[in-house]
Motif scaffolding. Structure first.
Motif, mmCIF file in Angstrom:
data_model
loop_
_atom_site.group_PDB
_atom_site.id
_atom_site.type_symbol
_atom_site.label_atom_id
_atom_site.label_comp_id
_atom_site.label_asym_id
_atom_site.label_seq_id
_atom_site.Cartn_x
_atom_site.Cartn_y
_atom_site.Cartn_z
ATOM 1 N N MET A 3 31.905 48.020 48.162
ATOM 2 C CA MET A 3 31.221 47.230 47.196
ATOM 3 C C MET A 3 32.550 46.485 46.378
ATOM 4 O O MET A 3 32.542 45.404 46.087
ATOM 5 N N VAL A 4 33.598 47.200 46.146
ATOM 6 C CA VAL A 4 34.944 46.583 45.594
ATOM 7 C C VAL A 4 35.501 45.506 46.332
ATOM 8 O O VAL A 4 35.868 44.553 45.900
ATOM 9 N N LEU A 5 35.563 45.909 47.732
ATOM 10 C CA LEU A 5 36.036 44.874 48.929
ATOM 11 C C LEU A 5 35.134 43.748 48.848
ATOM 12 O O LEU A 5 35.664 42.534 48.606
ATOM 13 N N LEU A 6 33.771 43.940 48.653
ATOM 14 C CA LEU A 6 33.043 42.845 48.866
ATOM 15 C C LEU A 6 32.899 41.838 47.532
ATOM 16 O O LEU A 6 32.840 40.683 47.541
ATOM 17 N N ILE A 7 32.989 42.529 46.527
ATOM 18 C CA ILE A 7 32.943 41.857 45.099
ATOM 19 C C ILE A 7 34.208 41.036 45.107
ATOM 20 O O ILE A 7 34.071 39.958 44.658
ATOM 21 N N ALA A 8 35.489 41.362 45.561
ATOM 22 C CA ALA A 8 36.665 40.969 45.570
ATOM 23 C C ALA A 8 36.573 39.880 46.142
ATOM 24 O O ALA A 8 37.113 38.460 46.096
ATOM 25 N N PHE A 64 48.449 47.083 31.177
ATOM 26 C CA PHE A 64 48.339 47.144 32.782
ATOM 27 C C PHE A 64 48.800 48.779 32.743
ATOM 28 O O PHE A 64 48.511 49.329 33.624
ATOM 29 N N VAL A 65 49.394 49.323 32.164
ATOM 30 C CA VAL A 65 49.920 50.568 32.032
ATOM 31 C C VAL A 65 48.839 51.441 31.779
ATOM 32 O O VAL A 65 48.245 52.500 32.538
ATOM 33 N N LEU A 66 47.877 51.047 30.847
ATOM 34 C CA LEU A 66 46.610 51.915 30.418
ATOM 35 C C LEU A 66 45.716 51.612 31.560
ATOM 36 O O LEU A 66 45.061 52.734 31.915
ATOM 37 N N LEU A 67 45.702 50.623 32.389
ATOM 38 C CA LEU A 67 44.845 50.350 33.403
ATOM 39 C C LEU A 67 45.338 51.570 34.514
ATOM 40 O O LEU A 67 44.404 52.095 35.097
ATOM 41 N N GLY A 68 46.608 51.733 34.749
ATOM 42 C CA GLY A 68 46.996 52.734 35.792
ATOM 43 C C GLY A 68 46.813 54.125 35.337
ATOM 44 O O GLY A 68 46.342 55.024 35.935
ATOM 45 N N THR A 69 46.763 54.460 33.883
ATOM 46 C CA THR A 69 46.429 55.741 33.489
ATOM 47 C C THR A 69 44.969 55.987 33.260
ATOM 48 O O THR A 69 44.564 57.110 33.687
ATOM 49 N N GLN A 70 44.254 54.929 33.376
ATOM 50 C CA GLN A 70 42.909 55.133 33.335
ATOM 51 C C GLN A 70 41.969 55.191 34.782
ATOM 52 O O GLN A 70 40.884 55.443 34.882
ATOM 53 N N LEU A 71 42.672 54.397 35.639
ATOM 54 C CA LEU A 71 42.250 54.371 36.979
ATOM 55 C C LEU A 71 41.890 55.956 37.659
ATOM 56 O O LEU A 71 40.750 55.893 38.067
ATOM 57 N N ILE A 92 30.882 50.045 36.339
ATOM 58 C CA ILE A 92 31.390 48.648 35.960
ATOM 59 C C ILE A 92 32.828 48.713 35.756
ATOM 60 O O ILE A 92 33.441 47.815 36.405
ATOM 61 N N ILE A 93 33.391 49.566 35.133
ATOM 62 C CA ILE A 93 34.957 49.663 34.916
ATOM 63 C C ILE A 93 35.574 50.018 36.236
ATOM 64 O O ILE A 93 36.549 49.401 36.534
ATOM 65 N N PHE A 94 34.905 50.893 36.972
ATOM 66 C CA PHE A 94 35.579 51.259 38.276
ATOM 67 C C PHE A 94 35.518 50.066 39.326
ATOM 68 O O PHE A 94 36.566 49.476 39.811
ATOM 69 N N LEU A 95 34.597 49.288 39.239
ATOM 70 C CA LEU A 95 34.483 47.904 40.032
ATOM 71 C C LEU A 95 35.420 46.839 39.398
ATOM 72 O O LEU A 95 36.045 46.333 40.464
ATOM 73 N N ALA A 96 35.719 46.723 38.018
ATOM 74 C CA ALA A 96 36.426 45.776 37.633
ATOM 75 C C ALA A 96 37.995 46.043 37.927
ATOM 76 O O ALA A 96 38.786 45.326 38.460
ATOM 77 N N SER A 97 38.366 47.527 38.016
ATOM 78 C CA SER A 97 39.596 47.843 37.904
ATOM 79 C C SER A 97 39.889 47.779 39.701
ATOM 80 O O SER A 97 40.851 47.280 39.995
ATOM 81 N N GLY A 98 39.110 47.964 40.405
ATOM 82 C CA GLY A 98 39.558 47.795 41.834
ATOM 83 C C GLY A 98 39.613 46.484 42.210
ATOM 84 O O GLY A 98 40.403 45.905 43.027
#
Length: 678
Positions: A315-320, A287-294, A391-397
């Motif tokens: 797109m992030v909101l629609l996918i979620a 989770f910390v890695l997620l924060g650093t990579q965001l 894809i990583i951006f969308l998954a993180s969002g």
């Protein structure tokens, strides 16, 4: 050097998050850890770049986390909810992967269908940490909790397997539904078979090592920690799913009867502590890695001219929203089927609320991010993997949105459990919770009983049944009963008087008397709850007991060497003090006055057993001494189970911190009594 600094920085962030989690109870630990990662990224000005081999990421993070989840799973509850769990863990994951895949490909044609399906597969698994970090005071039913925990255990495997097939199709540019289906079945059931065989083999090896006398806690704990890595690496070359093999091995590793002995009890305590720290650290690092990579993931995509930033947020909101909607409809169908089987209306307000709660509780987290990070950099022809950063951006969002929904929406929807209206009801509820702890200890002792420990186990179970009876018939708690506490303090006073007289008459050395008086003072402080940390005291007792036993065993094994003379003198003085207190108790039993006779009798029985345990061991050990030693061994295990149960009740919110502290101090007092017999 930079890698080492990054690792230390991540561990420091996880450590700080563990402290902040206590001060910010309304924010779950994953969100705190993501915020810590963002702070690190801002401090490093976005220079943190983490690139791990996809296979290494699965082995390093996913395998041990899934193995630990499987070890701690409630097998009984998992079996009772097997139908909805399998439906969610396999059916929903596959449906989510397909629906999200086709939707994302339609909305963003730049992402190939296979890559979009890979994104959908990554968003299928729910996060076990997010589920476990929900406040225990929330009004969520036991069935819902069992389904959520079971789903977290299995859907990781199905999501990763689906993801791997989608990525393979994207890399090689070809896809056959029939071939993929056959390969999926082979991989899935092959993983179950390999995991079952290797899990059983690890049990055989562990028991075999114990039987030949090499009962080393260090070996067993390290062997347990290495098992998921070994299982994963052994399953993959065979064409089986390493993830499913790890889950199966974790389930098998805790099945079967466990030996009831002090070494096994100590091993369980140490193993649970190691796995708790290990899993918390791994989850926290991810989770910390997620924060650093965001910032980096968002910056490269955010500054790209290919997509408008408003479009990306949409797109992030629609996918979620799509992921949550698919999950809600699936859960609503499952709950309707369950209600029909229970001969209840298939669609009620309660069923809709239950489906909504489990939908919001299915936040994405560690496994989703691990899968996203494991996307390959290149395809089979040497070209870049299509839209990897996007894809990583969308998954993180989506991860962030689902975590925020779970953190802030579930408390509003579920509400909190009803609390007692007054102090009397609160005390009664806490006493009932403590009785449940004692009952659970009895059940676990009965489950692990062996022929050679049957009599000792029955004796300990009887003491626990007596404690339950006293709790039911008294307004105060067992060891907190004012009369019992007063009587125990009187016994300590008698023992203290004898030790001081022995010093005055010159029958004992000054240093020996000082050590004995120090032990009596510790017992008195625990009885009076005199500003003692219960957890620290209990932990000190366990380690002190372990170190003393190890030292004595080592000294006894050396030729012409025995336990020190000072230790023998101290034990002899303890024995004499116990004899003196025993005589006083016998006199009190003849004329107890206002003190209930059953209390004096109970303490007299404890005193007799303590005297037999403190007596020097002769070359020919009598049957009664051997039985007392076996009772002590079972009692040590029971007290460890009782401590775990009290901590669990406190975490669930059924007992207050102050009440748990008093109960833990009582356990520490009983452990201290056992410690002095070593």
């Amino acid at each position: 050097m930079a890698t080492l600094e990054l690792i230390l920085l991540l561990l420091a962030a996880v450590l700080v998050s563990a402290v902040l989690d206590q001060f910010i109870p309304k924010v779950t630990s994953p969100l705190i850890q993501i915020a810590m990662g963002l702070a690190i990224a801002l401090y490093a000005e976005g220079q943190i770049d983490v690139e791990l081999d996809p296979e290494l990421f699965l082995v390093l993070f996913v395998a041990p986390l899934l193995y630990n989840d499987a070890r701690e799973a409630d097998k009984g509850a998992l079996w009772k909810t097997k139908r909805p769990v399998l439906s969610l863990a396999i059916g929903l994951v596959i449906v989510t992967a397909l629906i999200v895949g086709f939707a994302v490909h339609a909305l963003i044609p730049a992402i190939p269908l296979t890559a979009a399906i890979a994104l959908g597969a990554a968003l299928g698994p729910t996060d076990a940490v997010a589920v476990a970090s929900l406040p225990k005071t929330l009004n969520i039913g036991e069935r819902e909790q069992s389904i959520l925990k079971g789903e977290c255990l299995i859907n990781d495997a199905s999501g990763i397997v689906s993801f791997q097939f989608a990525v393979a199709a994207c890399i090689y540019g070809a896809f056959s539904l029939v071939d993929a289906g056959i390969a999926f079945l082979v991989s899935f059931f092959g993983g179950i078979l390999v995991g079952f065989v290797l899990g059983a083999l690890t049990n055989i090896i562990s028991n075999g090592v114990r039987q030949i006398g090499l009962d080393s806690t260090t070996f067993h704990v390290l062997f347990d920690v290495f098992t998921p890595f070994i299982v994963f690496l052994a399953a993959e070359p065979l064409g089986a799913s390493g993830v499913i093999a790890v889950v199966t091995a974790g389930l098998v590793s805790t099945m079967g009867k466990r030996q009831l002995a002090p070494s096994v009890s100590k091993l369980n305590i140490v193993s649970n502590c190691v796995w708790h720290v290990f899993s918390f650290g791994l989850n926290g690092i991810v989770f910390v890695l997620l924060g650093t990579q965001l910032p980096k993931a968002m910056e490269s995509t955010w500054e790209s001219l290919t997509f408008d930033n408003g479009f990306l947020i949409t797109m992030v909101l629609l996918i979620a929203l799509l992921v949550e909607l698919v999950r809600f409809l699936w859960l609503l169908g499952c709950e309707a089927v369950h209600a029909r089987h229970q001969q209840k209306p298939p669609l009620t307000k309660g069923i809709v609320k239950s489906a909504a709660l489990m939908t919001l509780a299915g936040a994405k987290g560690t496994v989703t991010l691990s899968i996203a990070f494991s996307l390959p950099l290149f395809n089979a022809f040497g070209g870049p993997f299509p839209q990897r950063q996007l894809i990583i951006f969308l998954a993180s969002g989506v991860i962030l949105i689902t975590l925020l929904l779970a953190n802030f929406c579930i408390p509003m929807l579920a509400g909190t459990k009803k609390t007692p209206a007054n102090d009397a009801q609160r005390r009664a509820a806490e006493r009932e919770a403590f009785i449940d702890v004692l009952r659970d200890v009895i059940e676990q002792l009965a489950h692990r009983v062996e022929p050679r420990t049957r009599r000792a186990t029955q004796a300990v179970i009887k003491t626990y049944n007596d404690r339950i009876d006293r709790l039911k018939t008294s307004d105060t708690d067992d060891e907190d009963d004012p009369v019992m506490v007063k009587l125990r303090l009187k016994v300590l006073q008698w023992e203290r008087e004898y030790a001081q007289n022995a010093l005055t008459l010159g029958h004992a050395k000054e240093e020996t008397v000082d050590r004995v008086l120090l032990t009596l003072d510790r017992r008195e402080r625990l009885l009076l709850h005199d500003k003692v940390s219960a957890t620290a005291a209990a932990r000190l007792n366990r380690w002190s007991s372990f170190l003393k036993a190890s030292r004595n065993d080592l000294m006894d094994s050396l030729p012409l060497v025995s336990v020190s003379e000072e230790a023998a003198d101290r034990q002899q003085l303890h024995l004499q003090c116990a004899h003196y207190a025993n005589h006083q108790l016998r006199d009190l039993l003849k004329n107890s006055g206002d003190i209930p006779t059953e209390y004096v009798s109970a303490l007299l029985m404890e005193s007799n057993r303590a005297i037999r345990s403190l007596q020097p061991r002769m070359p020919s050990i009598t049957r009664i001494t051997a039985n007392d030693e076996a009772v002590d061994n079972v009692l040590r295990h029971a007290l460890a189970l009782e401590m775990e149960g009290i901590n669990a009740m406190q975490e669930e919110g059924r007992i207050s911190h102050a009440y748990a502290k008093r109960l833990l101090e009582n356990v520490a007092l009983m452990q201290l009594d056992l410690e002095e017999k070593i």
